[in-house]
Design a protein around this motif. Sequence first.
Motif, PDB file in Angstrom:
ATOM      1  N   TRP A  98       0.844  -1.198   0.000  1.00  0.00           N
ATOM      2  CA  TRP A  98       0.000   0.000   0.000  1.00  0.00           C
ATOM      3  C   TRP A  98       0.874   1.241   0.000  1.00  0.00           C
ATOM      4  O   TRP A  98       1.906   1.285   0.673  1.00  0.00           O
ATOM      5  N   TYR A  99       0.469   2.248  -0.733  1.00  0.00           N
ATOM      6  CA  TYR A  99       1.322   3.403  -1.034  1.00  0.00           C
ATOM      7  C   TYR A  99       1.770   4.191   0.191  1.00  0.00           C
ATOM      8  O   TYR A  99       2.843   4.796   0.198  1.00  0.00           O
ATOM      9  N   ASN A 100       0.970   4.206   1.259  1.00  0.00           N
ATOM     10  CA  ASN A 100       1.351   5.015   2.424  1.00  0.00           C
ATOM     11  C   ASN A 100       1.533   4.172   3.685  1.00  0.00           C
ATOM     12  O   ASN A 100       1.393   4.667   4.804  1.00  0.00           O
ATOM     13  N   SER A 101       1.868   2.897   3.492  1.00  0.00           N
ATOM     14  CA  SER A 101       2.119   2.011   4.634  1.00  0.00           C
ATOM     15  C   SER A 101       3.616   1.797   4.797  1.00  0.00           C
ATOM     16  O   SER A 101       4.243   1.064   4.023  1.00  0.00           O
ATOM     17  N   ALA A 102       4.194   2.427   5.798  1.00  0.00           N
ATOM     18  CA  ALA A 102       5.640   2.292   6.022  1.00  0.00           C
ATOM     19  C   ALA A 102       5.991   0.847   6.378  1.00  0.00           C
ATOM     20  O   ALA A 102       7.002   0.306   5.914  1.00  0.00           O
ATOM     21  N   ARG A 103       5.158   0.212   7.192  1.00  0.00           N
ATOM     22  CA  ARG A 103       5.440  -1.177   7.568  1.00  0.00           C
ATOM     23  C   ARG A 103       5.250  -2.110   6.376  1.00  0.00           C
ATOM     24  O   ARG A 103       6.009  -3.071   6.214  1.00  0.00           O
ATOM     25  N   GLY A 104       4.265  -1.826   5.548  1.00  0.00           N
ATOM     26  CA  GLY A 104       4.077  -2.625   4.341  1.00  0.00           C
ATOM     27  C   GLY A 104       5.264  -2.506   3.401  1.00  0.00           C
ATOM     28  O   GLY A 104       5.723  -3.499   2.826  1.00  0.00           O
ATOM     29  N   GLU A 105       5.772  -1.291   3.246  1.00  0.00           N
ATOM     30  CA  GLU A 105       6.940  -1.082   2.386  1.00  0.00           C
ATOM     31  C   GLU A 105       8.160  -1.812   2.946  1.00  0.00           C
ATOM     32  O   GLU A 105       8.928  -2.432   2.189  1.00  0.00           O
ATOM     33  N   THR A 106       8.349  -1.749   4.251  1.00  0.00           N
ATOM     34  CA  THR A 106       9.467  -2.461   4.871  1.00  0.00           C
ATOM     35  C   THR A 106       9.378  -3.951   4.584  1.00  0.00           C
ATOM     36  O   THR A 106      10.360  -4.591   4.198  1.00  0.00           O
ATOM     37  N   ALA A 107       8.187  -4.526   4.776  1.00  0.00           N
ATOM     38  CA  ALA A 107       7.996  -5.952   4.513  1.00  0.00           C
ATOM     39  C   ALA A 107       8.232  -6.275   3.046  1.00  0.00           C
ATOM     40  O   ALA A 107       8.875  -7.275   2.696  1.00  0.00           O
ATOM     41  N   ALA A 108       7.733  -5.424   2.161  1.00  0.00           N
ATOM     42  CA  ALA A 108       7.902  -5.648   0.722  1.00  0.00           C
ATOM     43  C   ALA A 108       9.375  -5.675   0.339  1.00  0.00           C
ATOM     44  O   ALA A 108       9.803  -6.507  -0.477  1.00  0.00           O
ATOM     45  N   ARG A 109      10.155  -4.800   0.909  1.00  0.00           N
ATOM     46  CA  ARG A 109      11.589  -4.756   0.580  1.00  0.00           C
ATOM     47  C   ARG A 109      12.304  -6.023   1.052  1.00  0.00           C
ATOM     48  O   ARG A 109      13.178  -6.549   0.360  1.00  0.00           O
ATOM     49  N   HIS A 110      11.939  -6.515   2.209  1.00  0.00           N
ATOM     50  CA  HIS A 110      12.541  -7.762   2.702  1.00  0.00           C
ATOM     51  C   HIS A 110      12.217  -8.928   1.774  1.00  0.00           C
ATOM     52  O   HIS A 110      13.097  -9.728   1.425  1.00  0.00           O
ATOM     53  N   LEU A 111      10.953  -9.043   1.369  1.00  0.00           N
ATOM     54  CA  LEU A 111      10.555 -10.163   0.510  1.00  0.00           C
ATOM     55  C   LEU A 111      11.125 -10.019  -0.888  1.00  0.00           C
ATOM     56  O   LEU A 111      11.578 -11.015  -1.488  1.00  0.00           O
ATOM     57  N   GLN A 112      11.137  -8.812  -1.414  1.00  0.00           N
ATOM     58  CA  GLN A 112      11.669  -8.592  -2.755  1.00  0.00           C
ATOM     59  C   GLN A 112      13.137  -9.011  -2.832  1.00  0.00           C
ATOM     60  O   GLN A 112      13.551  -9.722  -3.757  1.00  0.00           O
ATOM     61  N   ARG A 113      13.898  -8.602  -1.857  1.00  0.00           N
ATOM     62  CA  ARG A 113      15.324  -8.927  -1.841  1.00  0.00           C
ATOM     63  C   ARG A 113      15.544 -10.437  -1.702  1.00  0.00           C
ATOM     64  O   ARG A 113      16.352 -11.033  -2.436  1.00  0.00           O
ATOM     65  N   ALA A 114      14.821 -11.066  -0.794  1.00  0.00           N
ATOM     66  CA  ALA A 114      15.008 -12.499  -0.559  1.00  0.00           C
ATOM     67  C   ALA A 114      14.656 -13.330  -1.788  1.00  0.00           C
ATOM     68  O   ALA A 114      15.365 -14.282  -2.143  1.00  0.00           O
ATOM     69  N   ILE A 115      13.572 -12.960  -2.473  1.00  0.00           N
ATOM     70  CA  ILE A 115      13.137 -13.733  -3.639  1.00  0.00           C
ATOM     71  C   ILE A 115      14.088 -13.540  -4.806  1.00  0.00           C
ATOM     72  O   ILE A 115      14.455 -14.508  -5.492  1.00  0.00           O
ATOM     73  N   CYS A 116      14.502 -12.308  -5.052  1.00  0.00           N
ATOM     74  CA  CYS A 116      15.443 -12.056  -6.154  1.00  0.00           C
ATOM     75  C   CYS A 116      16.752 -12.808  -5.945  1.00  0.00           C
ATOM     76  O   CYS A 116      17.306 -13.384  -6.889  1.00  0.00           O
TER      77      CYS A 116
END
Length: 204
Positions: A98-116
């Motif tokens: 979600w565009y204004n969820s700081a915690r969502g963005e944090t989680a997304a970055r962790h998953l994006q990095r791990a999967i790549c």
Amino acid sequence: MNTVALSIGHSPRDGGAVMADGSQSEYQYWLEHAPKIKRILEQQYGISAVIVNRLVNGGGTTPGHAAAACNATDAILAVDLHFNSFEPASNGTETLCWYNSARGETAARHLQRAICECLGTRDRGIIYVCPDKRTEAIIASSGVRADSSRAVSYFQKTRMAAIMIEPCFGGSNPGECRLLQDRADALCAAIAQGIAGAVKAIAA
């Protein structure tokens, strides 16, 4: 103990995208593999995981029903499990929040990095889901990817940090379809690792 909701993408009714070789839909793939993520989270990281099905647990087939299923778990993080499909040459990993969820963005970055790192796929980055076209244009003007057409109700209605993962274009790219099949166990381990890092960060 922190709890994570693992939401199986789509439902038994619609299935979602089908792998490039026709073997499994998004729903079938994650119905098979989500229990592996749950087991790793609980055994290796001490994180409780609840697998939810938007039709059975949320009462319908829309992204909003997926949110309802996740909310019923009282989790700290919801992860909607998918894979992408577009054109045969389309490739790479992307994660939505979600565009204004700081915690969502944090989680997304962790998953994006791990999967790549696990799949060796092209990093297509984070997509910020927005409520409308106006907000999408504002967010996109800062040079990031934004979208007001994908799973908006899932992100609007979840009461916890929420993300949606698209590990690769397994529905249209034959090579990435094979990645999903051949590296399924490694992918589940990487997702669990990313979730564990995300939970640690957002629970701090």
